[in-house]
Design a protein around this motif. Structure first.
Motif, PDB file in Angstrom:
ATOM      1  N   MET A   1       7.882  -0.748 -20.096  1.00 51.07           N
ATOM      2  CA  MET A   1       6.723  -0.829 -20.978  1.00 51.07           C
ATOM      3  C   MET A   1       5.973   0.501 -20.995  1.00 51.07           C
ATOM      4  O   MET A   1       4.796   0.605 -20.715  1.00 51.07           O
ATOM      5  CB  MET A   1       5.798  -1.953 -20.519  1.00 51.07           C
ATOM      6  N   SER A   2       6.690   1.579 -21.278  1.00 57.92           N
ATOM      7  CA  SER A   2       6.077   2.892 -21.299  1.00 57.92           C
ATOM      8  C   SER A   2       5.031   2.963 -22.396  1.00 57.92           C
ATOM      9  O   SER A   2       5.142   2.324 -23.431  1.00 57.92           O
ATOM     10  CB  SER A   2       7.147   3.968 -21.518  1.00 57.92           C
ATOM     11  N   GLY A   3       4.016   3.796 -22.145  1.00 60.70           N
ATOM     12  CA  GLY A   3       2.993   4.012 -23.158  1.00 60.70           C
ATOM     13  C   GLY A   3       1.740   3.186 -22.955  1.00 60.70           C
ATOM     14  O   GLY A   3       0.720   3.472 -23.575  1.00 60.70           O
ATOM     15  N   VAL A   4       1.778   2.155 -22.115  1.00 58.77           N
ATOM     16  CA  VAL A   4       0.602   1.324 -21.862  1.00 58.77           C
ATOM     17  C   VAL A   4       0.347   1.291 -20.362  1.00 58.77           C
ATOM     18  O   VAL A   4       1.233   0.946 -19.580  1.00 58.77           O
ATOM     19  CB  VAL A   4       0.774  -0.113 -22.391  1.00 58.77           C
ATOM     20  N   ASP A   5      -0.854   1.647 -19.963  1.00 56.38           N
ATOM     21  CA  ASP A   5      -1.265   1.512 -18.569  1.00 56.38           C
ATOM     22  C   ASP A   5      -1.877   0.128 -18.430  1.00 56.38           C
ATOM     23  O   ASP A   5      -3.062  -0.087 -18.702  1.00 56.38           O
ATOM     24  CB  ASP A   5      -2.276   2.606 -18.223  1.00 56.38           C
ATOM     25  N   TRP A   6      -1.066  -0.836 -18.034  1.00 59.83           N
ATOM     26  CA  TRP A   6      -1.507  -2.225 -18.009  1.00 59.83           C
ATOM     27  C   TRP A   6      -2.618  -2.445 -16.990  1.00 59.83           C
ATOM     28  O   TRP A   6      -3.505  -3.275 -17.198  1.00 59.83           O
ATOM     29  CB  TRP A   6      -0.323  -3.147 -17.724  1.00 59.83           C
ATOM     30  N   ARG A   7      -2.588  -1.692 -15.902  1.00 63.49           N
ATOM     31  CA  ARG A   7      -3.648  -1.836 -14.895  1.00 63.49           C
ATOM     32  C   ARG A   7      -4.981  -1.369 -15.477  1.00 63.49           C
ATOM     33  O   ARG A   7      -6.017  -2.024 -15.300  1.00 63.49           O
ATOM     34  CB  ARG A   7      -3.296  -1.048 -13.637  1.00 63.49           C
ATOM     35  N   ALA A   8      -4.947  -0.238 -16.188  1.00 69.21           N
ATOM     36  CA  ALA A   8      -6.174   0.266 -16.812  1.00 69.21           C
ATOM     37  C   ALA A   8      -6.647  -0.682 -17.902  1.00 69.21           C
ATOM     38  O   ALA A   8      -7.853  -0.905 -18.069  1.00 69.21           O
ATOM     39  CB  ALA A   8      -5.943   1.665 -17.380  1.00 69.21           C
ATOM     40  N   LEU A   9      -5.694  -1.256 -18.645  1.00 68.47           N
ATOM     41  CA  LEU A   9      -6.065  -2.207 -19.686  1.00 68.47           C
ATOM     42  C   LEU A   9      -6.727  -3.437 -19.062  1.00 68.47           C
ATOM     43  O   LEU A   9      -7.748  -3.930 -19.560  1.00 68.47           O
ATOM     44  CB  LEU A   9      -4.839  -2.624 -20.487  1.00 68.47           C
ATOM     45  N   GLY A  10      -6.165  -3.918 -17.969  1.00 70.01           N
ATOM     46  CA  GLY A  10      -6.740  -5.083 -17.299  1.00 70.01           C
ATOM     47  C   GLY A  10      -8.156  -4.838 -16.835  1.00 70.01           C
ATOM     48  O   GLY A  10      -8.979  -5.767 -16.785  1.00 70.01           O
ATOM     49  N   ALA A  11      -8.464  -3.582 -16.520  1.00 64.52           N
ATOM     50  CA  ALA A  11      -9.818  -3.248 -16.088  1.00 64.52           C
ATOM     51  C   ALA A  11     -10.828  -3.374 -17.220  1.00 64.52           C
ATOM     52  O   ALA A  11     -12.039  -3.402 -16.968  1.00 64.52           O
ATOM     53  CB  ALA A  11      -9.845  -1.824 -15.529  1.00 64.52           C
ATOM     54  N   ARG A  12     -10.350  -3.471 -18.457  1.00 62.82           N
ATOM     55  CA  ARG A  12     -11.251  -3.692 -19.593  1.00 62.82           C
ATOM     56  C   ARG A  12     -11.718  -5.141 -19.633  1.00 62.82           C
ATOM     57  O   ARG A  12     -12.563  -5.490 -20.473  1.00 62.82           O
ATOM     58  CB  ARG A  12     -10.547  -3.346 -20.932  1.00 62.82           C
ATOM     59  N   PHE A  13     -11.174  -5.986 -18.755  1.00 66.58           N
ATOM     60  CA  PHE A  13     -11.537  -7.402 -18.667  1.00 66.58           C
ATOM     61  C   PHE A  13     -12.135  -7.640 -17.278  1.00 66.58           C
ATOM     62  O   PHE A  13     -11.411  -7.952 -16.330  1.00 66.58           O
ATOM     63  CB  PHE A  13     -10.315  -8.289 -18.883  1.00 66.58           C
ATOM     64  N   PRO A  14     -13.434  -7.489 -17.112  1.00 65.04           N
ATOM     65  CA  PRO A  14     -14.044  -7.549 -15.778  1.00 65.04           C
ATOM     66  C   PRO A  14     -13.738  -8.823 -15.000  1.00 65.04           C
ATOM     67  O   PRO A  14     -13.674  -8.796 -13.761  1.00 65.04           O
ATOM     68  CB  PRO A  14     -15.538  -7.420 -16.076  1.00 65.04           C
ATOM     69  N   ALA A  15     -13.553  -9.937 -15.678  1.00 63.28           N
ATOM     70  CA  ALA A  15     -13.268 -11.184 -14.966  1.00 63.28           C
ATOM     71  C   ALA A  15     -11.984 -11.104 -14.161  1.00 63.28           C
ATOM     72  O   ALA A  15     -11.811 -11.845 -13.177  1.00 63.28           O
ATOM     73  CB  ALA A  15     -13.184 -12.347 -15.960  1.00 63.28           C
ATOM     74  N   ALA A  16     -11.082 -10.202 -14.551  1.00 64.43           N
ATOM     75  CA  ALA A  16      -9.810 -10.074 -13.843  1.00 64.43           C
ATOM     76  C   ALA A  16      -9.995  -9.574 -12.421  1.00 64.43           C
ATOM     77  O   ALA A  16      -9.090  -9.712 -11.585  1.00 64.43           O
ATOM     78  CB  ALA A  16      -8.880  -9.125 -14.611  1.00 64.43           C
ATOM     79  N   ALA A  17     -11.161  -9.010 -12.130  1.00 63.45           N
ATOM     80  CA  ALA A  17     -11.416  -8.506 -10.779  1.00 63.45           C
ATOM     81  C   ALA A  17     -11.800  -9.612  -9.810  1.00 63.45           C
ATOM     82  O   ALA A  17     -11.930  -9.366  -8.608  1.00 63.45           O
ATOM     83  CB  ALA A  17     -12.522  -7.449 -10.820  1.00 63.45           C
ATOM     84  N   HIS A  18     -11.972 -10.824 -10.296  1.00 63.82           N
ATOM     85  CA  HIS A  18     -12.467 -11.922  -9.462  1.00 63.82           C
ATOM     86  C   HIS A  18     -11.376 -12.930  -9.127  1.00 63.82           C
ATOM     87  O   HIS A  18     -11.618 -14.141  -9.113  1.00 63.82           O
ATOM     88  CB  HIS A  18     -13.636 -12.613 -10.163  1.00 63.82           C
ATOM     89  N   GLY A  19     -10.184 -12.461  -8.870  1.00 65.90           N
ATOM     90  CA  GLY A  19      -9.085 -13.347  -8.524  1.00 65.90           C
ATOM     91  C   GLY A  19      -7.965 -13.242  -9.527  1.00 65.90           C
ATOM     92  O   GLY A  19      -8.004 -12.438 -10.471  1.00 65.90           O
TER      93      GLY A  19
END
Length: 376
Positions: A1-19
């Protein structure tokens, strides 16, 4: 999946940091952009009142354009509605007829109940191997007397993604109106309503798009606007709403007429921003990511000896994986204690759903926790 930093994208969704959230099929998190777009409306209304009206109208039009990009239609085909249920109820009114309605087994109630409420007979297609439908082998006896097919793109109890072009061909071959609920796929699986020859598509925004509750969309093909008149009317259903005629019907030829009254601005703005984020990545790329994650999850379930009840055919996979476990609600509660969100569907069905916020580490964490819960 080149071209997308999925970890950085996930950080755009703050709720993902809570489990770990594998409950997207029940409701998804909002991105920073979507939440900001909705909150901006309330701040403007608080500080400036109606001075922002023209800008709000323009941003609502932009949201319709974002939906159009997601569904493969034009903005004139799109209405912003409160939910898929509202959209399906409007379509049931628009396509009122004495003919029967065709659907599939284990369908979501919102897809069928508006038609049953209108007195329509319901015909149910069986699912081959519990998953999908071979649209070229449907029993003609079930189709005879039907005028409409209402079906979800992705089954909420199966995770199976139906072939939309095949649905379009099937309906044209049998003279059926095609209505598809994309609530479990909009924004993350490729949908081209025009190319597939579908008549209408609806979706709610609170799952995969991440647009929050209280907003959804309906797209309807131009051929159905409105040969026998618009069956529901509001002041914004008129061709020129601000003429404010109270003694005549002159419906607009655009789908916007189904909005009836004022646009739900905050939800519309959140939806537009949510879809812009996903459209910028591309549905094909997101779908490939979801299939890769779902495949990893299925392989891990196999290793645990947990039966997988979802298709393994990548052409029909979605972000949803169904597994059979004993006492599904107990398993859901035990995983929740470990900060993992999944859902139970039925007494022994566990529904796990991956999204753009999901990382490979999340999959492994869920599998490790599920193995521990199973041993206990």
């Amino acid at each position: 999946m080149s071209g997308v930093d999925w970890r950085a994208l996930g950080a755009r969704f703050p709720a993902a940091a809570h489990g770990i959230d594998l409950g997207i099929a029940g409701g998804g998190p909002m991105s920073i952009e979507a939440a900001a777009a909705g909150m901006r409306y309330y701040e403007e209304a608080r500080d400036g009142g109606e001075r922002h009206w023209n800008d709000w109208v323009a941003r609502a039009a932009s949201a319709r354009a974002s939906v159009a990009t997601t569904l493969g239609v034009t903005p004139e085909d799109v209405a912003l509605v409160a939910s898929a249920s509202v959209g399906l109820t409007l379509l049931a009114r628009l396509f009122e007829a004495p003919s029967a309605v065709l659907t599939v087994d284990r369908e979501f109630p919102s897809v069928t109940l508006p038609f049953l409420a209108g007195g329509r007979e319901l015909r149910v297609l069986p699912l081959a191997d519990g998953f999908g439908v071979d649209w070229d082998r449907v029993d003609p006896g079930l189709v005879a007397g039907c005028g409409l097919l209402a079906v979800s793109h992705v089954g909420f109890r199966t995770g199976h993604a139906h072939d939309l072009p095949a649905i379009g061909r099937f309906c044209r071959r049998h003279g059926l109106i095609s209505i598809v609920d994309a609530t479990q796929s909009a924004g993350v699986l490729p949908i081209d309503m025009t190319a597939a020859g579908l008549d209408a598509v609806v979706f709610s925004a609170y799952k995969w798009p991440g647009g929050g509750y209280g907003i959804g969309a309906l797209a309807i093909a131009p051929a159905h606007r409105w040969p026998e008149g618009l069956p529901v009317q509001g002041w914004r259903s008129a061709r020129v709403p601000y003429d404010l005629h109270f003694d005549r019907l002159d419906p607009t030829p655009t789908a916007e007429g189904l909005e009836l009254g004022n646009v739900p601005f905050p939800g519309a703005f959140a939806l537009g921003a949510a879809l812009d984020l996903l459209n910028g990545i591309g549905q094909e790329r997101i779908a490939a990511r979801l299939v890769a994650l779902a495949t990893r999850l299925q392989a891990g379930l196999d290793a645990l000896g947990v039966p997988v009840l979802s298709t393994r055919d990548p052409r029909h996979m979605s972000g949803i994986v169904i597994a059979r476990v004993g006492e599904a609600k107990r398993v859901v509660a035990a995983l929740a204690e470990r900060g993992i969100r999944v859902s139970a569907r039925g007494a022994d069905e566990l529904r796990l759903s991956v999204h753009v916020t999901t990382l490979e580490d999340d999959i492994d964490g869920v599998l490790n926790a599920l193995g521990d819960v199973s041993r206990r």
